[in-house]
Design an enzyme around this catalytic site. Structure first.
Site, PDB file in Angstrom:
ATOM      1  N   CYS A 143     -23.840  18.162 121.750  1.00 58.40           N
ATOM      2  CA  CYS A 143     -23.658  18.589 123.141  1.00 58.40           C
ATOM      3  C   CYS A 143     -22.907  17.594 124.028  1.00 58.40           C
ATOM      4  CB  CYS A 143     -24.988  19.000 123.768  1.00 58.40           C
ATOM      5  SG  CYS A 143     -26.438  18.130 123.228  1.00 58.40           S
ATOM      6  N   GLN A 192     -24.614  21.592 111.987  1.00 54.78           N
ATOM      7  CA  GLN A 192     -25.122  22.658 112.852  1.00 54.78           C
ATOM      8  C   GLN A 192     -24.023  23.665 113.159  1.00 54.78           C
ATOM      9  OE1 GLN A 192     -26.671  20.345 116.251  1.00 54.78           O
ATOM     10  NE2 GLN A 192     -28.611  21.354 115.866  1.00 54.78           N
ATOM     11  N   LYS A 194     -36.290  27.359 125.719  1.00 58.66           N
ATOM     12  CA  LYS A 194     -35.444  27.932 124.675  1.00 58.66           C
ATOM     13  C   LYS A 194     -36.088  29.174 124.075  1.00 58.66           C
ATOM     14  CE  LYS A 194     -37.401  24.918 121.086  1.00 58.66           C
ATOM     15  NZ  LYS A 194     -37.141  24.202 119.835  1.00 58.66           N
ATOM     16  N   HIS A 215     -27.095  26.014 125.229  1.00 59.97           N
ATOM     17  CA  HIS A 215     -26.961  25.478 123.873  1.00 59.97           C
ATOM     18  C   HIS A 215     -27.422  26.582 122.913  1.00 59.97           C
ATOM     19  CE1 HIS A 215     -27.372  21.165 125.478  1.00 59.97           C
ATOM     20  NE2 HIS A 215     -27.825  21.911 126.461  1.00 59.97           N
ATOM     21  N   HIS A 229     -21.769  25.712 122.765  1.00 61.85           N
ATOM     22  CA  HIS A 229     -22.225  25.496 124.135  1.00 61.85           C
ATOM     23  C   HIS A 229     -21.411  26.381 125.061  1.00 61.85           C
ATOM     24  CE1 HIS A 229     -23.574  21.873 121.997  1.00 61.85           C
ATOM     25  NE2 HIS A 229     -24.616  21.991 122.790  1.00 61.85           N
ATOM     26  N   ASP A 236     -23.083  25.017 115.850  1.00 59.05           N
ATOM     27  CA  ASP A 236     -23.403  24.703 117.238  1.00 59.05           C
ATOM     28  C   ASP A 236     -22.430  25.375 118.192  1.00 59.05           C
ATOM     29  OD1 ASP A 236     -25.049  23.492 119.020  1.00 59.05           O
ATOM     30  OD2 ASP A 236     -24.542  21.444 118.467  1.00 59.05           O
ATOM     31  N   ARG A 280     -29.946  12.672 111.780  1.00 66.59           N
ATOM     32  CA  ARG A 280     -31.247  12.436 112.412  1.00 66.59           C
ATOM     33  C   ARG A 280     -32.165  11.745 111.423  1.00 66.59           C
ATOM     34  NH1 ARG A 280     -31.975  18.369 115.372  1.00 66.59           N
ATOM     35  NH2 ARG A 280     -29.962  18.306 116.472  1.00 66.59           N
TER      36      ARG A 280
END
Length: 609
Positions: A307, A354, A438, A484, A358, A356, A336
């Site tokens: 992000c 991911q 979320k 997100h 945004h 991902d 991670r």
């Protein structure tokens, strides 16, 4: 034990032993708890965990007992024993448990002062129990006696051991005391219990099916991925077959995102440490991040999220309301820190990609954008064969950033979007991320197991931290809202779920090798090679097998490799200039025209079934 046999009671909403009914005065609200009830099943399993600990102490008196809770599918108990329990030990423990059950020993609850309890467990040599007692704030604690076995426990328990009818010890694993790697490694015995033998048998059959579908076993068998000690735990090497499946998934993902109005990004794997301080990750996510690295006297951080990079893309130029909603998407690899004890194949790793995205939008677009993401998620999951799922709204956690008004607005927007789509959801209190609430979508696979993959998060806070704005219709600067979202979660985890969902037998469009062409003998090689080349020209993923092996062996190997279609070439095929096609489930299509086969394949791939 029958499903209608009472094993406990709930008095004024509090679970108690069945024997407590004899001390009631008649004014209480009482509910009978049966073994088929969720609470009853938990009590049953907790009681069997105690019986297991009793059996262990009888067989291995030197062992110290720690904790033994019921869990979702059974129970476990942790023991301090230097020598690991073996399969033979489990069989001995089970046998002793059956003896305890047959003796119908009652579970007797007693309350002691903390001092009395400490003295008791000192005399029993149970130091872990003393540690637990010292952390209890109440003046009194409860213990349960079952035969000559005494355990520290709040209860409740079943009335006596004879109630147990169906249980099984399943496995042994290492577990650190209290989950802390700095503490001693204990031996954890897992087991399960059910009210009836039929339910137990069905569960054990389910476990056998789970073993067959284990993505780690299938990943090795089908040569999809590898985890190497030389490289490090939790880091995935994609082998050629797995890389092909991943490419197909990624290509589909990118194409669908471009159709949906997303712009694709690629961002670095590291960034200056200050970026993560500004985003809030250092304050709220540090324990999940790897240690920083120093480059040219500046500290950098492996990215745990994408992000902040997408924020930088947004900030790379002035933005107007005319550009909104602005959608950025990336297959971004993040890192991670996960404890070694929780790493699990593709499902729990340290480096993963991911899917991902945004979305930067105004408040007037927020609800509509959430609904579009929901539709996109359902479409994506159903394409991969997942039609059953549960939806949760995760609300504000204890540690969070931003003001309560924005949190309430974000939560309301998520709820309203789900209602507008007619989707049923549950509330998951306190499980939101530090910057916003979320939606979590948990898919159910063919075995009805639940997997967390998709997530949609509304964020008013990070745009404020990075001071991003857009020029509104009124000519003034306004703050965008950031959504997100991830549809599959991580490619690694999603791939692990896919392997187990399909038991490695991917549908044609995903299969690493879609067709294997095989000759019966040397005189059929020329025609088999011609068929192979024609399939390659049609853009199928094909393997040619003209080895000097019996056709039965070739078919068996292709079936074990879960190749969807086998084209078999022999005398009949050469003479007729047609092909025989065999599916991996054993179904045969004899002397099929090549063009008909191609047409069938194209339809299969288009339907993605």
């Amino acid at each position: 034990m029958t499903e209608n046999q009472a094993i406990a009671v709930k008095v004024n909403g509090q679970l108690k032993d069945l024997s407590s009914i004899y001390s009631l005065n008649g004014d209480e609200e009482v509910e009978i708890i049966l073994p088929k009830d969720p609470e009853g099943l938990e009590i049953l399993r907790h009681s069997v965990a105690h019986i297991m600990a009793h059996a262990v102490k009888m067989l291995f008196p030197e062992v110290q007992v720690t904790i033994g809770p019921a869990i979702e599918d059974g129970f476990y108990y942790d023991f301090d024993r230097d020598i690991p329990f073996t399969e033979e030990d489990l069989q001995k423990i089970e046998k002793k448990m059956h003896e305890i059950i047959k003796s119908r020993q009652p579970f007797i609850r007693k309350e002691l002062s903390k001092e009395e309890a400490i003295d008791l467990f000192k005399s029993l040599g149970e130091s872990y129990k003393i540690e637990i007692i010292n952390e209890i704030n109440d003046d009194k604690v409860s213990i349960y006696e079952e035969g000559d076995f005494i355990d520290l426990c709040r209860g409740p328990h079943i009335p006596h051991t004879g109630i147990v009818r169906a249980f099984k010890l399943l496995s042994v694993a290492g577990a650190y005391w209290r989950g802390d790697e700095r503490n001693k490694m204990l031996q954890r015995i897992y087991g399960t219990a059910f009210p009836t033998k039929q339910e137990l048998d069905e569960y054990l059959k389910f476990l056998e099916e789970v073993k067959k579908r284990d993505h780690r076993k299938l990943g090795k068998q089908l040569k999809l991925f590898e985890i190497s000690d030389d490289i490090g735990p939790g880091l995935i090497i994609w082998l050629p077959n797995g890389a092909i499946v991943r490419k197909v998934i990624e290509d589909f993902w990118r194409d669908e995102h471009l159709k949906a109005g997303y712009q694709l990004l690629y961002t670095p794997h590291i960034a200056k440490l200050d970026l993560w301080r500004k985003s809030g990750h250092l304050d709220f996510y540090k324990e999940n991040m790897f240690s920083p690295m120093e480059i040219d006297e500046i500290f950098y951080q492996l990215k745990p999220m994408n992000c902040p990079f997408h924020i930088q893309v947004y900030k790379s130029e002035l933005r107007s309301y005319r550009e909104l909603p602005l959608r950025f998407a990336e297959l971004g690899t993040v890192y991670r820190y996960e404890r070694s004890g929780v790493l699990h194949g593709l499902l729990r790793v340290r480096g993963f990609t991911q899917d991902d995205a945004h979305i930067f939008c105004s408040e007037e677009h927020l609800e509509d954008e959430i609904q579009k993401v929901l539709d996109f998620t359902v479409f994506m999951l159903s394409t991969f064969g997942f039609s059953s799922y549960e939806i949760y709204i995760s609300t504000r956690p204890e540690k969070y950033v931003g003001n309560l008004e924005n949190w309430d607005r974000a939560t309301l927007a998520l709820e309203q979007a789900l209602k507008n789509r007619g989707l049923t959801y549950h509330i998951d209190p306190g499980e939101g991320v530090f910057y916003g609430p979320k939606i979590d979508i948990k898919i159910r696979d063919v075995l009805n197991r639940s997997w967390q993959c998709s997530t949609i998060q509304v964020d008013f806070n990070i745009p404020e931290r990075f001071d991003i704005t857009y020029r509104g219709k009124d000519g003034k600067e306004h703050r965008p809202i950031m959504i997100h979202r991830a549809l599959m979660g991580s490619l690694e985890r999603f791939m692990g779920v896919l392997i187990e969902h399909y038991a490695g037998a991917f549908p044609l469009w995903l299969a690493p090798v879609q067709i294997e062409v095989m000759s019966i003998s040397e005189k059929h090689v020329e025609y088999a090679t011609k068929i192979y080349n024609r399939l390659i020209k049609e853009d199928f993923r094909v393997k040619l097998n003209v080895d000097n092996e019996k056709i039965g062996y070739k078919i068996r190997q292709a079936t074990l490799n879960k190749i969807p279609y086998m084209v078999i070439v022999g005398d009949k095929e050469v003479e007729s200039r047609k092909i025989t096609v065999r599916k991996r489930d054993g179904e045969n299509f004899e002397l099929l025209e090549f063009e008909k086969f191609i047409e069938f394949l194209y339809t299969d791939i288009k339907d993605k079934k």
